[in-house]
Motif scaffolding. Structure first.
Motif, short mmCIF file in Angstrom:
data_model
loop_
_atom_site.label_atom_id
_atom_site.label_comp_id
_atom_site.label_asym_id
_atom_site.label_seq_id
_atom_site.Cartn_x
_atom_site.Cartn_y
_atom_site.Cartn_z
N LYS A 1 -7.77 -15.30 4.49
CA LYS A 1 -8.30 -14.25 3.64
C LYS A 1 -8.82 -13.09 4.49
O LYS A 1 -9.58 -13.28 5.44
CB LYS A 1 -9.43 -14.79 2.77
CG LYS A 1 -9.97 -13.77 1.79
CD LYS A 1 -11.03 -14.40 0.90
CE LYS A 1 -11.66 -13.37 -0.02
NZ LYS A 1 -12.68 -13.98 -0.87
N ILE A 2 -8.40 -11.87 4.13
CA ILE A 2 -8.86 -10.67 4.81
C ILE A 2 -10.05 -10.09 4.06
O ILE A 2 -11.05 -9.73 4.64
CB ILE A 2 -7.72 -9.64 4.92
CG1 ILE A 2 -6.57 -10.23 5.74
CG2 ILE A 2 -8.24 -8.34 5.52
CD1 ILE A 2 -5.30 -9.40 5.71
N GLY A 3 -9.95 -9.99 2.74
CA GLY A 3 -11.02 -9.46 1.90
C GLY A 3 -10.44 -8.86 0.63
O GLY A 3 -9.23 -8.83 0.44
N PRO A 4 -11.30 -8.35 -0.25
CA PRO A 4 -10.84 -7.78 -1.52
C PRO A 4 -10.42 -6.30 -1.37
O PRO A 4 -10.93 -5.59 -0.50
CB PRO A 4 -12.06 -7.89 -2.42
CG PRO A 4 -13.22 -7.80 -1.48
CD PRO A 4 -12.76 -8.48 -0.21
N VAL A 5 -9.52 -5.88 -2.24
CA VAL A 5 -9.13 -4.47 -2.29
C VAL A 5 -10.29 -3.70 -2.90
O VAL A 5 -10.72 -3.98 -4.01
CB VAL A 5 -7.86 -4.26 -3.14
CG1 VAL A 5 -7.55 -2.78 -3.28
CG2 VAL A 5 -6.67 -5.01 -2.54
N ASP A 6 -10.82 -2.74 -2.15
CA ASP A 6 -11.91 -1.90 -2.63
C ASP A 6 -11.37 -0.67 -3.34
O ASP A 6 -11.86 -0.28 -4.39
CB ASP A 6 -12.80 -1.48 -1.46
CG ASP A 6 -14.03 -0.72 -1.91
OD1 ASP A 6 -14.84 -1.30 -2.65
OD2 ASP A 6 -14.17 0.46 -1.52
N GLN A 7 -10.34 -0.06 -2.77
CA GLN A 7 -9.72 1.14 -3.34
C GLN A 7 -8.25 1.17 -2.97
O GLN A 7 -7.85 0.58 -1.97
CB GLN A 7 -10.33 2.41 -2.77
CG GLN A 7 -11.76 2.69 -3.11
CD GLN A 7 -12.18 4.02 -2.49
OE1 GLN A 7 -11.59 5.06 -2.74
NE2 GLN A 7 -13.21 3.97 -1.66
N VAL A 8 -7.48 1.89 -3.76
CA VAL A 8 -6.12 2.23 -3.39
C VAL A 8 -6.11 3.73 -3.15
O VAL A 8 -6.45 4.52 -4.04
CB VAL A 8 -5.10 1.85 -4.48
CG1 VAL A 8 -3.69 2.27 -4.08
CG2 VAL A 8 -5.16 0.34 -4.77
N LEU A 9 -5.79 4.12 -1.93
CA LEU A 9 -5.79 5.53 -1.54
C LEU A 9 -4.36 6.06 -1.59
O LEU A 9 -3.42 5.36 -1.20
CB LEU A 9 -6.34 5.68 -0.13
CG LEU A 9 -7.73 5.10 0.11
CD1 LEU A 9 -8.07 5.12 1.59
CD2 LEU A 9 -8.77 5.86 -0.68
N THR A 10 -4.20 7.29 -2.05
CA THR A 10 -2.89 7.92 -2.14
C THR A 10 -2.88 9.18 -1.30
O THR A 10 -3.74 10.04 -1.45
CB THR A 10 -2.55 8.28 -3.60
OG1 THR A 10 -2.67 7.12 -4.41
CG2 THR A 10 -1.13 8.82 -3.72
N GLU A 11 -1.90 9.28 -0.41
CA GLU A 11 -1.76 10.45 0.44
C GLU A 11 -1.04 11.55 -0.34
O GLU A 11 -0.04 11.28 -1.01
CB GLU A 11 -0.96 10.10 1.70
CG GLU A 11 -0.81 11.26 2.64
CD GLU A 11 0.05 10.93 3.83
OE1 GLU A 11 -0.26 11.41 4.91
OE2 GLU A 11 1.03 10.19 3.67
N ARG A 12 -1.58 12.76 -0.23
CA ARG A 12 -0.90 13.90 -0.83
C ARG A 12 -0.20 14.67 0.27
O ARG A 12 -0.74 14.78 1.36
CB ARG A 12 -1.91 14.82 -1.52
CG ARG A 12 -2.54 14.19 -2.73
CD ARG A 12 -3.38 15.18 -3.44
NE ARG A 12 -4.75 15.08 -2.93
CZ ARG A 12 -5.79 15.63 -3.51
NH1 ARG A 12 -5.66 16.33 -4.60
NH2 ARG A 12 -6.99 15.48 -3.00
N PRO A 13 0.93 15.21 0.13
CA PRO A 13 1.80 15.17 -1.05
C PRO A 13 2.82 14.04 -1.02
O PRO A 13 3.62 13.89 -1.94
CB PRO A 13 2.50 16.51 -0.98
CG PRO A 13 2.67 16.77 0.47
CD PRO A 13 1.43 16.17 1.12
N SER A 14 2.83 13.22 0.05
CA SER A 14 3.89 12.21 0.20
C SER A 14 3.84 11.11 -0.86
O SER A 14 4.86 10.50 -1.16
CB SER A 14 3.81 11.56 1.59
OG SER A 14 2.69 10.71 1.66
N GLY A 15 2.65 10.81 -1.38
CA GLY A 15 2.51 9.74 -2.36
C GLY A 15 2.41 8.36 -1.74
O GLY A 15 2.41 7.36 -2.45
#
Length: 97
Positions: free
Chosen positions: A26-40
């Protein structure tokens, strides 16, 4: 078989799900999903450490996701490799969460 995400809906489903490395650690829980702009491009911000609290934050690119199940995300590398790849530092770029 690697994960083939659909639009933003699928990424929202990853919030708070535990992430495991290729060996089942186990690494840990997902806290956030980050999206790079503009590549997506998407990155999972995973909170490592006991109970998801601690100094081990990982920024795991979506390309490392091997499998997404009902209660877990599995990445295709080991936890030690995350550190060697420098995924403990936020990626550079213009981000939105």
């Amino acid at each position: 078989m690697s994960w083939q995400p659909q639009p933003k809906y699928d990424y929202a489903q990853l919030q708070s799900i535990d992430v495991y490395d290729a060996s089942g650690n186990k690494i840990g829980p997902v806290d956030q999903v980050l999206t790079e702009r503009p590549s997506g491009k998407h990155y999972l911000l995973v909170k490592g450490g006991p109970l998801g609290i601690g100094s081990d934050d990982y920024y795991i690119p979506e390309t490392a996701i091997d499998m997404v199940g009902r209660d877990r995300v599995v990445v295709d590398i080991g936890k030690d490799e995350l550190k060697r790849k420098g995924w403990t530092k936020p990626p550079t770029g213009d981000w939105m969460s």
